[in-house]
Motif scaffolding. Structure first.
Motif, mmCIF file in Angstrom:
data_model
loop_
_atom_site.group_PDB
_atom_site.id
_atom_site.type_symbol
_atom_site.label_atom_id
_atom_site.label_comp_id
_atom_site.label_asym_id
_atom_site.label_seq_id
_atom_site.Cartn_x
_atom_site.Cartn_y
_atom_site.Cartn_z
ATOM 1 N N SER A 1 0.831 -1.210 0.000
ATOM 2 C CA SER A 1 0.000 0.000 0.000
ATOM 3 C C SER A 1 0.862 1.256 0.000
ATOM 4 C CB SER A 1 -0.922 0.012 1.218
ATOM 5 O OG SER A 1 -1.799 -1.084 1.183
ATOM 6 N N LEU A 2 1.911 1.277 0.820
ATOM 7 C CA LEU A 2 2.804 2.437 0.873
ATOM 8 C C LEU A 2 3.524 2.648 -0.464
ATOM 9 C CD1 LEU A 2 4.283 1.997 4.453
ATOM 10 C CD2 LEU A 2 2.695 3.787 3.683
ATOM 11 N N LEU A 3 3.939 1.562 -1.102
ATOM 12 C CA LEU A 3 4.579 1.664 -2.419
ATOM 13 C C LEU A 3 3.612 2.250 -3.442
ATOM 14 C CD1 LEU A 3 6.805 1.122 -4.512
ATOM 15 C CD2 LEU A 3 5.910 -1.215 -4.689
ATOM 16 N N LEU A 4 2.385 1.746 -3.464
ATOM 17 C CA LEU A 4 1.395 2.245 -4.422
ATOM 18 C C LEU A 4 1.046 3.708 -4.161
ATOM 19 C CD1 LEU A 4 -0.912 -0.901 -4.684
ATOM 20 C CD2 LEU A 4 0.818 -0.107 -6.326
ATOM 21 N N VAL A 5 0.952 4.094 -2.898
ATOM 22 C CA VAL A 5 0.684 5.507 -2.559
ATOM 23 C C VAL A 5 1.844 6.385 -3.026
ATOM 24 C CG1 VAL A 5 0.461 7.144 -0.640
ATOM 25 C CG2 VAL A 5 -0.939 5.073 -0.686
ATOM 26 N N SER A 6 3.079 5.929 -2.821
ATOM 27 C CA SER A 6 4.220 6.742 -3.254
ATOM 28 C C SER A 6 4.218 6.925 -4.767
ATOM 29 C CB SER A 6 5.544 6.150 -2.767
ATOM 30 O OG SER A 6 5.879 4.964 -3.444
ATOM 31 N N LEU A 7 3.882 5.875 -5.515
ATOM 32 C CA LEU A 7 3.804 5.992 -6.975
ATOM 33 C C LEU A 7 2.657 6.903 -7.406
ATOM 34 C CD1 LEU A 7 4.553 2.287 -7.904
ATOM 35 C CD2 LEU A 7 5.989 4.256 -8.471
ATOM 36 N N LEU A 8 1.521 6.793 -6.737
ATOM 37 C CA LEU A 8 0.369 7.633 -7.058
ATOM 38 C C LEU A 8 0.663 9.106 -6.795
ATOM 39 C CD1 LEU A 8 -2.651 7.845 -7.872
ATOM 40 C CD2 LEU A 8 -3.184 7.637 -5.448
ATOM 41 N N VAL A 9 1.241 9.414 -5.639
ATOM 42 C CA VAL A 9 1.566 10.807 -5.307
ATOM 43 C C VAL A 9 2.624 11.337 -6.278
ATOM 44 C CG1 VAL A 9 2.571 12.324 -3.548
ATOM 45 C CG2 VAL A 9 0.880 10.589 -2.892
ATOM 46 N N TRP A 10 3.625 10.530 -6.595
ATOM 47 C CA TRP A 10 4.653 10.917 -7.563
ATOM 48 C C TRP A 10 3.988 11.288 -8.889
ATOM 49 C CZ3 TRP A 10 9.263 7.117 -8.851
ATOM 50 C CH2 TRP A 10 10.138 7.712 -9.764
ATOM 51 N N HIS A 11 3.081 10.442 -9.362
ATOM 52 C CA HIS A 11 2.403 10.696 -10.632
ATOM 53 C C HIS A 11 1.563 11.972 -10.567
ATOM 54 C CE1 HIS A 11 -0.542 10.209 -13.904
ATOM 55 N NE2 HIS A 11 0.482 9.646 -14.517
ATOM 56 N N ARG A 12 0.840 12.175 -9.468
ATOM 57 C CA ARG A 12 -0.020 13.367 -9.351
ATOM 58 C C ARG A 12 0.793 14.655 -9.303
ATOM 59 N NH1 ARG A 12 -5.142 14.153 -7.425
ATOM 60 N NH2 ARG A 12 -6.363 12.786 -8.702
ATOM 61 N N VAL A 13 1.932 14.630 -8.621
ATOM 62 C CA VAL A 13 2.745 15.838 -8.469
ATOM 63 C C VAL A 13 3.571 16.129 -9.719
ATOM 64 C CG1 VAL A 13 4.666 16.872 -7.175
ATOM 65 C CG2 VAL A 13 2.811 15.711 -5.953
ATOM 66 N N VAL A 14 4.186 15.102 -10.287
ATOM 67 C CA VAL A 14 5.112 15.290 -11.406
ATOM 68 C C VAL A 14 4.424 15.130 -12.759
ATOM 69 C CG1 VAL A 14 7.271 14.436 -12.440
ATOM 70 C CG2 VAL A 14 7.053 14.603 -9.959
ATOM 71 N N GLY A 15 3.333 14.356 -12.799
ATOM 72 C CA GLY A 15 2.624 14.130 -14.055
ATOM 73 C C GLY A 15 2.951 12.810 -14.712
ATOM 74 N N LYS A 16 4.002 12.164 -14.250
ATOM 75 C CA LYS A 16 4.385 10.849 -14.758
ATOM 76 C C LYS A 16 5.307 10.207 -13.731
ATOM 77 C CE LYS A 16 8.386 12.389 -17.411
ATOM 78 N NZ LYS A 16 9.105 12.273 -18.647
ATOM 79 N N VAL A 17 5.438 8.905 -13.846
ATOM 80 C CA VAL A 17 6.378 8.162 -13.008
ATOM 81 C C VAL A 17 7.384 7.555 -13.963
ATOM 82 C CG1 VAL A 17 6.683 6.238 -11.421
ATOM 83 C CG2 VAL A 17 4.636 7.642 -11.269
ATOM 84 N N SER A 18 8.553 8.127 -13.998
ATOM 85 C CA SER A 18 9.566 7.640 -14.912
ATOM 86 C C SER A 18 10.892 7.550 -14.195
ATOM 87 C CB SER A 18 9.696 8.563 -16.127
ATOM 88 O OG SER A 18 10.658 8.049 -17.019
ATOM 89 N N VAL A 19 11.645 6.526 -14.510
ATOM 90 C CA VAL A 19 12.941 6.342 -13.881
ATOM 91 C C VAL A 19 14.086 6.865 -14.744
ATOM 92 C CG1 VAL A 19 12.215 4.428 -12.447
ATOM 93 C CG2 VAL A 19 13.081 3.972 -14.739
ATOM 94 N N HIS A 20 13.774 7.306 -15.943
ATOM 95 C CA HIS A 20 14.803 7.942 -16.745
ATOM 96 C C HIS A 20 14.185 8.986 -17.659
ATOM 97 C CE1 HIS A 20 13.593 4.400 -19.128
ATOM 98 N NE2 HIS A 20 13.893 5.084 -20.186
#
Length: 187
Positions: free
Chosen positions: A37-56
């Protein structure tokens, strides 16, 4: 700074996994669910703030999210490995648990090479799966024979893992690297 951050998140991740599994009293399944759950929340917040979740590339704006997600990924991986291998969890033992996680990684590689599944999703899946694989193989090498291990010293187990990783890197460079680079170019 990069390597210090890797070591810090790995150490903190292992400690948090043990805390979630044992100290909170929620057991392996509870700890694994909490950490997922914590991992999924971190990815969701990352996506909402930055607009995407990308490692490069990891931008300055995304770097904090990256390291928090790395920590939760490692923590989840540790909890998942413990839950899968230990008698208090699924009780599969070290060898079977290692095969389960290795098979999971092969599925991720297959998805990477032959499907349109998001490479970002596949990256995080692979990242999570490498942690329990390493943990159960490490436990197999250094745990006592009575617990299903080989009872190697920590030094011998570490050298065995280092040799295995070096072999995989050499084989990857010779055989698989070109195929992965072609798949990246097509993305």
């Amino acid at each position: 700074v990069y390597w210090a951050t890797i070591i810090a998140t790995t150490t903190l991740g292992t400690t948090l996994a043990d805390f979630a599994d044992r100290s909170l009293g929620i057991g392996y399944i509870g700890g694994t669910c909490l950490l997922l759950s914590l991992l999924l929340v971190s990815l969701l917040v990352w996506h909402r703030v930055v607009g995407k979740v990308s490692v490069h590339p990891v931008t300055v704006k995304a770097e904090g999210f990256y390291w928090v997600t790395i920590m939760f990924s490692q923590t989840l991986g540790t909890a998942l490995g413990d839950w899968t291998a230990d008698a208090q969890g699924l009780g599969l033992g070290y060898e079977v648990a290692a095969l389960v996680f290795a098979a999971g990684l092969l599925v991720v590689v297959g998805g990477y090479l032959s499907s349109r599944v998001s490479h970002v999703l596949l990256f995080w899946a692979a990242f999570v799966l490498t942690r329990p694989l390493g943990a159960v193989v490490g436990d197999f090498l250094d745990k006592p024979l009575a617990q299903g291990g080989l009872d190697l010293s920590r030094a011998a187990a570490s050298l065995a893992l280092l040799a295995a990783m070096a072999l995989v890197v050499v084989l990857f460079q010779r055989r698989g690297g070109a195929g992965l680079r072609q798949a990246d170019a097509a993305e």
